[in-house]
Design a protein around this motif. Structure first.
Motif, mmCIF file in Angstrom:
data_model
loop_
_atom_site.group_PDB
_atom_site.id
_atom_site.type_symbol
_atom_site.label_atom_id
_atom_site.label_comp_id
_atom_site.label_asym_id
_atom_site.label_seq_id
_atom_site.Cartn_x
_atom_site.Cartn_y
_atom_site.Cartn_z
ATOM 1 N N ALA A 13 0.947 -1.244 -0.055
ATOM 2 C CA ALA A 13 -0.082 -0.080 -0.087
ATOM 3 C C ALA A 13 0.772 1.244 -0.010
ATOM 4 O O ALA A 13 1.969 1.439 0.772
ATOM 5 N N GLY A 14 0.537 2.168 -0.765
ATOM 6 C CA GLY A 14 1.080 3.446 -0.787
ATOM 7 C C GLY A 14 2.338 3.588 -1.948
ATOM 8 O O GLY A 14 3.023 4.419 -2.370
ATOM 9 N N GLU A 15 2.672 2.339 -2.395
ATOM 10 C CA GLU A 15 3.795 2.341 -3.512
ATOM 11 C C GLU A 15 3.333 2.631 -4.758
ATOM 12 O O GLU A 15 2.223 2.507 -5.023
ATOM 13 N N GLY A 40 4.361 0.511 -19.009
ATOM 14 C CA GLY A 40 4.930 1.757 -18.432
ATOM 15 C C GLY A 40 3.854 2.792 -18.069
ATOM 16 O O GLY A 40 4.506 3.703 -17.257
ATOM 17 N N ALA A 41 2.767 1.979 -17.847
ATOM 18 C CA ALA A 41 1.636 2.920 -17.147
ATOM 19 C C ALA A 41 1.992 3.005 -15.491
ATOM 20 O O ALA A 41 2.473 1.910 -15.019
ATOM 21 N N GLU A 42 1.846 4.229 -14.940
ATOM 22 C CA GLU A 42 2.189 4.260 -13.654
ATOM 23 C C GLU A 42 0.980 3.896 -12.668
ATOM 24 O O GLU A 42 -0.182 4.297 -12.819
ATOM 25 N N VAL A 43 1.053 3.308 -11.728
ATOM 26 C CA VAL A 43 0.283 2.624 -11.052
ATOM 27 C C VAL A 43 0.359 2.968 -9.267
ATOM 28 O O VAL A 43 1.192 2.536 -8.812
ATOM 29 N N ARG A 44 -0.684 3.319 -8.690
ATOM 30 C CA ARG A 44 -0.378 3.797 -7.438
ATOM 31 C C ARG A 44 -1.272 2.801 -6.692
ATOM 32 O O ARG A 44 -2.431 2.582 -6.725
ATOM 33 N N VAL A 45 -0.766 2.109 -5.769
ATOM 34 C CA VAL A 45 -1.540 1.067 -4.685
ATOM 35 C C VAL A 45 -2.040 1.691 -3.661
ATOM 36 O O VAL A 45 -1.621 2.480 -2.706
ATOM 37 N N VAL A 46 -3.329 1.880 -3.331
ATOM 38 C CA VAL A 46 -4.253 2.591 -2.685
ATOM 39 C C VAL A 46 -4.103 2.120 -1.262
ATOM 40 O O VAL A 46 -4.150 2.428 -0.410
ATOM 41 N N SER A 47 -4.667 0.601 -1.330
ATOM 42 C CA SER A 47 -4.923 -0.098 -0.334
ATOM 43 C C SER A 47 -4.670 -1.517 -0.705
ATOM 44 O O SER A 47 -5.105 -1.920 -2.007
ATOM 45 N N ARG A 48 -4.465 -2.607 0.416
ATOM 46 C CA ARG A 48 -4.562 -3.822 0.001
ATOM 47 C C ARG A 48 -4.999 -4.756 1.229
ATOM 48 O O ARG A 48 -4.829 -4.242 2.244
ATOM 49 N N ALA A 49 -5.554 -5.998 0.761
ATOM 50 C CA ALA A 49 -6.245 -6.773 1.907
ATOM 51 C C ALA A 49 -6.236 -8.053 1.348
ATOM 52 O O ALA A 49 -6.983 -8.458 0.176
ATOM 53 N N ALA A 50 -5.593 -9.058 1.975
ATOM 54 C CA ALA A 50 -5.547 -10.457 1.608
ATOM 55 C C ALA A 50 -5.332 -10.844 0.048
ATOM 56 O O ALA A 50 -5.779 -11.651 -0.516
ATOM 57 N N GLY A 51 -4.316 -9.939 -0.595
ATOM 58 C CA GLY A 51 -3.798 -10.121 -1.850
ATOM 59 C C GLY A 51 -4.710 -9.371 -2.655
ATOM 60 O O GLY A 51 -4.559 -9.119 -4.008
ATOM 61 N N ASP A 52 -6.120 -8.940 -2.249
ATOM 62 C CA ASP A 52 -6.779 -8.007 -3.352
ATOM 63 C C ASP A 52 -6.232 -6.557 -3.186
ATOM 64 O O ASP A 52 -5.545 -6.254 -1.977
ATOM 65 N N VAL A 53 -6.316 -5.827 -4.046
ATOM 66 C CA VAL A 53 -5.525 -4.484 -4.134
ATOM 67 C C VAL A 53 -6.645 -3.586 -4.720
ATOM 68 O O VAL A 53 -7.568 -3.784 -5.570
ATOM 69 N N ILE A 54 -6.510 -2.096 -4.298
ATOM 70 C CA ILE A 54 -7.202 -1.063 -4.803
ATOM 71 C C ILE A 54 -6.049 -0.329 -5.556
ATOM 72 O O ILE A 54 -5.199 0.366 -4.650
#
Length: 76
Positions: A13-15, A40-54
């Motif tokens: 999260a936060g990466e 090449g697209a930039e992706v920001r991990v907002v949050s994660r839980a049990a392998g699922d990610v937003i």
């Protein structure tokens, strides 16, 4: 030195990461590309839980389950 690569499902999260590749069927790769997951697209991990990610990609916030996120390889 090359950037480390890992499945999006393992990013913290936060990466902020960049899409390095998509694995899976042509249909799955096309679907993810339409959502903005292109090389090449930039992706920001907002949050994660049990392998699922937003994640935030190209201005959109998306939720991906562990299986879908595992098909997306990212570089950190």
């Amino acid at each position: 030195m090359a950037a480390a690569q890992l499945p999006l499902a393992m990013a913290g999260a936060g990466e902020v990461v960049r899409v390095a590749g998509i694995r899976g069927t042509g249909e799955l790769r096309q679907h993810l590309a339409e959502l903005g997951f292109v090389d090449g697209a930039e992706v920001r991990v907002v949050s994660r839980a049990a392998g699922d990610v937003i994640v935030s990609v190209k201005g959109a916030r998306l939720a991906l389950n562990r299986s879908m996120a595992s098909h997306i390889t990212v570089s950190i």
